[in-house]
Enzyme design. Sequence first.
Site, PDB file in Angstrom:
ATOM      1  CB  CYS A 148      -6.361  -5.491   3.920  1.00 23.24           C
ATOM      2  SG  CYS A 148      -5.173  -5.397   4.896  1.00 23.24           S
TER       3      CYS A 148
ATOM      4  CG  HIS B  24      -3.399  -3.292   0.096  1.00 23.81           C
ATOM      5  ND1 HIS B  24      -4.680  -2.899   0.812  1.00 23.81           N
ATOM      6  CD2 HIS B  24      -3.147  -3.968   1.366  1.00 23.81           C
ATOM      7  CE1 HIS B  24      -4.391  -3.419   2.188  1.00 23.81           C
ATOM      8  NE2 HIS B  24      -3.616  -4.161   2.828  1.00 23.81           N
TER       9      HIS B  24
ATOM     10  CD  GLU C  68      -5.617  -0.825  -1.822  1.00 28.49           C
ATOM     11  OE1 GLU C  68      -6.206  -1.938  -2.311  1.00 28.49           O
ATOM     12  OE2 GLU C  68      -4.763  -0.582  -0.693  1.00 28.49           O
TER      13      GLU C  68
END
Lengths: 259, 779
Positions: free
Chosen positions: A96, A221, A223
């Site tokens: 990002c 993302h 994560e």
Amino acid sequence: MNKTKVIVLRTAGTNCDIETANGFKLAGADPEIVHINKFLRNEKSFSDYKILAVPGGFSYGDDISAGKVFANKLKYKLKNEIMEFTKNGKLIIGICNGFQILVKSGFFPFIENKQSVTLTNNDSGKFECRWVYLKTMKGIANKIWTKGLPDVIQLPIAHGEGKFVCEKDTLKKIKQNSQIVFKYVDEKGKSSGFPYNPNGSVEDIVGITNPEGNIFGLMPHPERFVVKQQYPLWTKDKNVEPFGLMILKNAVDYAKSNL
Amino acid sequence: MEIKTIDILSASETQLQEMSKKYLLSLNLEEMLVVQKYFKDLGKNPTDVEIETIAQTWSEHCKHKTLTSSIDFNYTKIGGKPQKKLYKNLLKDTIFKITKELNKKWCISVFQDNAGVIEFDDKDAVAFKVETHNHPSAIEPYGGAGTGIGGVIRDILGVGLGAKPIMNTDIFCFGPDNYPQEKVPKGVLHPKRVFKGVVSGVRDYGNRMGIPTSNGTILFDEGYIHNPLVYCGTVGMLPKDKAFKKVLPGDIILAVGGKTGRDGIHGATFSSLSLDENVSSTVVQIGNPIVEKKVLDTMLIARDKNLYNAVTDCGAGGFSSAIGELAIFSNGAKVHLEKAPLKYKGLQPWEIWISEAQERMVFAVPKNNLEEILKIFTDEDVEATVLGEFTNTGKLEVFYDSKIVCSLDMKFLHDGIPKRHKSAVWNEKKSAVKKIKSKNLTNRLKEILSSLNVCSKEWVIRQYDHEVQAQTVIKPLVGVKNDGPSDAAVLKPLPDSDKGIVVSNGVNLYGKKDAYSMAVSAIDEALRNLVAVGGNLKKTALLDNFCWGALDTPEQLGEIVMTCEACYDMGKVFETPFISGKDSLNNKYKLGSKTVSIPPTLLISAISVIDDIKKCITMDLKKSGNPVYIVGLTKDEVLPRVDFENAKKQMTALQEAIEQKTVDSCHDCSDGGIAVSCSEMCFSGGLGMEINLKNVPAENIKSDEAILFSESNSRFIVEVRKEKEKDFNRILQGANFAKIGQVVKNKKFIVNGLRKKSVIDSDISELKNSWQKTLGNYD
């Protein structure tokens, strides 16, 4: 214990550092969240690590444009260290805001003095937070980042400036080198426009690597999808794999056996 | 610099009142007289710094004078005799009282710090606070809403020794977005402009802070045209052993974060006044989220190294309140204002002292730790400045260039405010039953689905990052297309634990007619939403946020009294303590000689700690063939009340049924009743449903329409897992509940009426379209 050491590089306005570190921990690595000032003051050295993660957020408020100030710090103050790091085949992932930083840093996707790729304002004109479908492309990233991923995966995006844009020649080069990692698609794997492509990226491009494949930048993302319950449909669809964790684990496994 | 002396000693009563107005002190005559007496006894006139300090500390915003006043209450229930009740302190005798009576061991810190704190697990605690930023958002929606978020985040940073913010919740009340521009009075911004500005403000501040905005609601009503309401809430996590602060004499006063400017002067006292067309926007602060993020990052490092004794935020009243409040712990402070870093030159000492410039925190640091803590801040480019030290002299002493500009007795400052005494009246009115007659119920349903207060708020939700921190496991938008309306948000805050936090809210417009109905319904709704996703009523705490307009008559005050009574009653029934609250009164606007007030509006926010997030559920239908049940009794009522005993029985049983995994999806019935609730479950899950109104447990209802759209409280639509239907029935035994239909494969919502078949028959895609189109493409 000989776990792969990962730097999660943060600064003022970084805000996905903790979950990025958690993701790498789950992937079997030993992550450390470090403020960029520590590198600028030579209190830390990149050479002690095998993976560099530049996490999401609004570094320095995204003043000037998204990631620009952070990118300039990398470009003008830490260039030699970063070059040394990547020359050795070590891995860098920019997520990002991290992706926005990488493309403005002068070494990604190509080492050159000009910026050849950018991530600009979403076509919708506003910040978008949603889960998207990504098609795993055949390419250089298959060796490291996307190994074993299914044809279509899901990850969340959350950004206001994620539209991938570049010049025709650059796009040609990126394609020739098979640097495209994912493309935005619909649930069936087809290109489908907004909202499936949430920002209007050229050719639905989600993320790319450098020609060598060891530097990877993407808007979604990984994560944020490292345990099942982060998946929006987990209460219905019980058999989903956390695709984000697979990506991080691929990086850690690669580092373990190759670096 | 210039220090003015205010000639209060010789002032007449009229002059005192004029003085209060002229200097924006917002103190009434009685208070002004007490101030005058204090200085008469000292034999000197106050400085501007002194008088401002008193005004800030005694402001409605900081002291909650109305809600803590003593009240003579006269009330009459329908068919009853007039009765009397005396409150010594309204809040203490109602809302605080129930929390005290319940005496829950898991409540760690209630109504005493910047936020309420409850236990999460053996090591950690959860803090929750909701604030309002109404006046600023009316004048400057973007800045007002942004600094509203920034402010409540600082409340969380300033609770105990500091908590880490993990979630935001935002509830707004606006005028209708399609209100004719020509009817909007001079000086008032159009509701659409307020709406868009507020959403952008919250988006830009919340997203930059890296805090997910995962819960919220928006109410639209003409009553909010002149005074929009912006409630901002933040949840935080902190170690249990860091939930309390202390300040020792000799501790250094350290100001950290933003510089001080002239923005936000008189915010605290301004919020106690009516708005009119002449208000200047300098009362609104200017926010910078990255400065606050840097403070957050560094202060948590310092907290975990135990480098300070106390921290609080600079909110209303700026340094004067922050330092003044911390000084209570040590009984005094010495402050050197010339040391405060300024945004620009030219501020007078009183302006530095009360400016509400953003992103500032005040720490009490033991001298020995000063060097180490300063290094933590400077390492990450955070400005930290020593402003003085805490003392035990019993005095708040403020200097500028070694000249004393304020010396006030701590005792007078904090306890000298005269108690207010008021009288209140309430006469219960019978609610008239509203008779709507629609020929075509399918069309009526579509109309309701597309109305502003029911329609999809996806346009807003998508602009907020509701996933950052990667803890949101039940998201604000759910279902097969991730666009259905979730009842509540669930967070999984620790990577190595399945324990979770559920956050929900309740707010409604019944306050226009009946404050008691409004309050019990708001609490019922917050609890309903929480139970619907798998919340735990046994470990649920509530927050109350009062927003009121004019409070000039006993009748108006009576509404607040009944709201407090409702909080007490519901808290007692559900055994849910209140842990924090806030009031914003004076949400009124002067239109020439007329004053317009908002409808009395109580926001209830609920927070629950659950043991296993894996047992949570969402509201979208899961599987065709599953039976559909309703829990709760449907009544023909316009101002719904709560049938305490049955409501508790229903919610507790349903909680158990969800915990025992007998439920596949569940949605509460609120605006638009059964019809809207079932429709939303259908189109969110991409499945159809057929229900029979004959089977709905109802009281005195003879029309399909009334059953479908009644908004009776404490009701849920439940999709029961087919294999577990017996277990579900066993668990719900004794509660009001019944099977009303089943989930069907064809994508239709079909309702069979009391006398006729299929009184509603619609494709779910059409219903979804009605629900989505209103704010669908808003830009």
